[in-house]
Design a protein around this motif. Sequence first.
Motif, PDB file in Angstrom:
ATOM      1  N   ASP A 234      -5.220   0.853 -18.986  1.00 29.22           N
ATOM      2  CA  ASP A 234      -4.705  -0.434 -19.466  1.00 29.22           C
ATOM      3  C   ASP A 234      -3.586  -0.189 -20.470  1.00 29.22           C
ATOM      4  O   ASP A 234      -3.827  -0.024 -21.657  1.00 29.22           O
ATOM      5  CB  ASP A 234      -5.827  -1.248 -20.118  1.00 29.22           C
TER       6      ASP A 234
ATOM      7  N   THR B 298      -8.671   0.254 -29.237  1.00 31.34           N
ATOM      8  CA  THR B 298      -9.781  -0.677 -29.072  1.00 31.34           C
ATOM      9  C   THR B 298      -9.845  -1.515 -30.339  1.00 31.34           C
ATOM     10  O   THR B 298     -10.234  -1.020 -31.396  1.00 31.34           O
ATOM     11  CB  THR B 298     -11.100   0.088 -28.860  1.00 31.34           C
TER      12      THR B 298
ATOM     13  N   ILE C 214     -13.093  -5.125 -25.503  1.00 37.56           N
ATOM     14  CA  ILE C 214     -12.117  -4.300 -24.775  1.00 37.56           C
ATOM     15  C   ILE C 214     -12.779  -3.470 -23.680  1.00 37.56           C
ATOM     16  O   ILE C 214     -12.292  -3.385 -22.554  1.00 37.56           O
ATOM     17  CB  ILE C 214     -11.344  -3.393 -25.748  1.00 37.56           C
TER      18      ILE C 214
ATOM     19  N   LYS D 264     -13.415  -5.595 -20.622  1.00 38.92           N
ATOM     20  CA  LYS D 264     -12.321  -6.451 -20.157  1.00 38.92           C
ATOM     21  C   LYS D 264     -12.327  -6.618 -18.646  1.00 38.92           C
ATOM     22  O   LYS D 264     -12.205  -7.732 -18.126  1.00 38.92           O
ATOM     23  CB  LYS D 264     -10.980  -5.869 -20.622  1.00 38.92           C
ATOM     24  N   ASP D 265     -12.474  -5.518 -17.908  1.00 37.12           N
ATOM     25  CA  ASP D 265     -12.460  -5.606 -16.445  1.00 37.12           C
ATOM     26  C   ASP D 265     -13.678  -6.355 -15.907  1.00 37.12           C
ATOM     27  O   ASP D 265     -13.622  -6.950 -14.824  1.00 37.12           O
ATOM     28  CB  ASP D 265     -12.392  -4.208 -15.830  1.00 37.12           C
TER      29      ASP D 265
ATOM     30  N   MET E 175      -7.167 -14.480 -23.663  1.00 32.33           N
ATOM     31  CA  MET E 175      -6.957 -13.041 -23.506  1.00 32.33           C
ATOM     32  C   MET E 175      -5.485 -12.707 -23.462  1.00 32.33           C
ATOM     33  O   MET E 175      -5.050 -11.655 -23.927  1.00 32.33           O
ATOM     34  CB  MET E 175      -7.657 -12.551 -22.239  1.00 32.33           C
TER      35      MET E 175
ATOM     36  N   ASP F 196     -18.386 -13.963 -25.418  1.00 32.31           N
ATOM     37  CA  ASP F 196     -17.886 -12.779 -26.138  1.00 32.31           C
ATOM     38  C   ASP F 196     -17.970 -13.102 -27.615  1.00 32.31           C
ATOM     39  O   ASP F 196     -17.318 -14.041 -28.082  1.00 32.31           O
ATOM     40  CB  ASP F 196     -16.442 -12.493 -25.715  1.00 32.31           C
TER      41      ASP F 196
END
Length: 874
Positions: free
Chosen positions: A33, A39, A44, A47-48, A173, A234
């Motif tokens: 990324d 981080t 983080i 994230k994916d 984001m 989150d």
Amino acid sequence: MKTSELRKRFLNYFEQQGHRKVVSSSVVGPADDPTVMWTNSGMIQFKDVFLGKENRDYTRATTSQKCLRAGGKHNDLDQVGFTARHHTFFEMLGNFSFGDYFKADAIRFAWDLVTGPAAEGKLGIDPSRLWVTVFEGADGVPADEEAEGMWRAAGVPAERIVRGNKKDNFWQMGDTGPCGPCSEIFYDRGAHYAGDDFPNGEGDRVMEIWNLVFMQYERDAKGTLTPLPKPSIDTGMGLERTASILQGKDSNYEIDLFEPIFAGIWKVARVKAEDRAEHTNRTASQVIADHIRAATFMTFDGVVPSNEGRGYVLRKIVRRALRFGKKLGIEGPFFAGLVPAVFEAMGDAYPELQPELARIQKVLAREEGQFSVTLNAGLKVLESLDVAQGVTGSDIFKLYDTFGFPVDLVEDWAKERGIPCDLEGFQKELAQQKAQSRASMKAHDQRLQGDFAVLAELPATEFLGYRATTGEGKVLALFDAANKRVTSLSGEGSVLLDRTPFYAMGGGQVGDTGALTFEGGAATVLDTTAPAARRHLHKVVVSGTLKEGMAIHAAVDAERRARTQAHHTGTHLLHAALREVLGTHVKQAGSVVDPERLRFDFTHFAPIEPEQLAEIERLVNDEVRKAQATCTEELPIDEALAKGAMALFGEKYGEKVRVLDVPGFSIELCGGTHVSNTGQIGLIKVTSETAVASGVRRLEAVAGAAALEHFQAGEALLTGLSRQANTGRDKLMELVPAKDARIAQLERELKEAKLKAASGGGSAEQVEQVNGLALVTASVEGLEGNALREFMDQVRTRHTSAVIALASTVEGKVALLVSVAPDLMAKADAGALLKAMAGPVEGRGGGKKDLAQGGGTKPEGLPAAFQALRAALS
């Protein structure tokens, strides 16, 4: 409540609520990324998962994440030390839901943990001190009345719930992607603190402690918001600031976590105990305390000081701490000596620091030493500047950016000399650089540009390549050469299959090549990549017409794969041997594995000695000759690490990982392909060992068939040399030094002959009077460097009170040398005279009043150069 107890209670609470406790990821941002350097928050590493690119075997998680904010969008570096809350390094406690629970449970969990009885393992904070904020609504998004009602249901009085604006209570984001309202918990520290008595006001009285983000929308490129099918959670609670509340401290720096570090600082500082609270001393000590934590964890995670990227940030942090050390009267190296204090403070949570302490100290001590060299270099540059009009902003920026020279030292230097210092100009150049950096960080990952973005929405590829190099599959998607999705493809493009034996580039290993065959045609596979996680995209040239849904037969180039596998397993063997010979401080810092060679970067502080290199080669080839079976298995990451498996630099691991075990020698996490038996490697030969950066070395090596080719090439070279030299190969080592000595002797004889011809007893010299001064000139050929200076010495002995100008042409270039006798220096300046001569020969040069040298590229300009010399003397 001790900080370690707070951390433990938070994680235990959410484990009891069905969350997976996930270990903190590195402070270094994910390798795949490019938009994230560090981080900077707990989400983080997930994230994916939030973006739907990655699936894990849990839907609830909790972490205490190591975070760093010292560059890019989140950069607190310049504020650290001057406030009670800012840090470069900090820990973020968080709980996460990936399409599992949503607002109601997130709010219930948060209020229960914060206000529940301490005797039950909760935090026991007085609810009457707490405030809660919710989103007031904006830009077509309604007010978050749902969350407001849930907070009331959890027990929060209506008058303690405040609506906040988009800036404070809406999270996204990026410009596109997941976003949603957020809700924050604030703590009122009491009327004896300055500031407003409500959230998001002025002052330090009411302080945010926990932010709950409700990811419920997807924003597209037009700004349109669409509800997410699986809303997620989150949250982030600052460990240090919450600890300051539980410990009744005014500042994060007063909590127990910092006590051992400050004890170490005050041992070396020349500050009386009664003066430590003075503003300048307090600020300086806080900067050092924060920065040693950051530097310790950055170095632990593989960052090495350098002049670019993450290494540059570490270098700035270390040097900033050293400058503030001067303000405390600290003399000599001290920063690296504080590393054990960081372990004393944080070793219970991060026991993995202990075996790395010596390496971390070596890296930081080396940087301390380098900084003193930098200061000396910067001072030389300062002294060489033309500062008649002051030190320009451009000069200051160059010193700051190129040499890492502190701006405040430039100011002090200028003040001592009574000259102006253009700090405003410096700030403009600095702002311009930051703007460029922000623009660069804002650039999105190009891999998913265009129609490739749909890859994340398509089924993941089943990888068959661990077991076979051929297999059957079906075409899921096709893309043309411009990355546009199409339903049929001829010529160049890309293919996504449901199943494939082709390895996609990753972990330093190149992607596979080979062929796809289908009814009515075939495709050559030029490369294989994974633009989205677990989606293997084959770059192809198609003969015939390939269509979506067609069945294909996939065949990897097996010979190329075998050569690559030999190098990949060889990399693991080299890593283990390096650690055995050089020490356990050695860590991988990057690698490339392809069919032709392997390249392995690793942390180490000095060149490898020849005998060490020989021992490394011996160890790895001993393992090859043992021809023992390698073991690969898939394990939960915690179990793999518990078995002693090493995680490699820059790699991103899921909850399940593959482990390569060479029994008794090496065990590492690795998703690449490997030999099944070390004997398949054949041989490993190191071909070079070089420096890459400060504290980072590089080995290149060949294995298997590539090693044989290397030896055959070496044999051919030696045979050719021995024939050319007309001697046996065993005599070559003696022949080369003998020839070198003979060449040196002939060069001396040639120089002496040239000098003798040039001087000719003075016949080459022309003597004339210019403006009452004796001018001696001579133009010769073939003299350069020392030979021309020796000629000048001979001319000086014949003309003791003169201006002497010599020129020599060598291979189309001109060398110039000008001398002024001591008794004439009041009337002539050698440096100025040489500059006058340099113009006509299109050259440059300089020197002192008595001697100057230079050169040019236009020999035909020499007559004009001597004329310019005469004019200058006149």
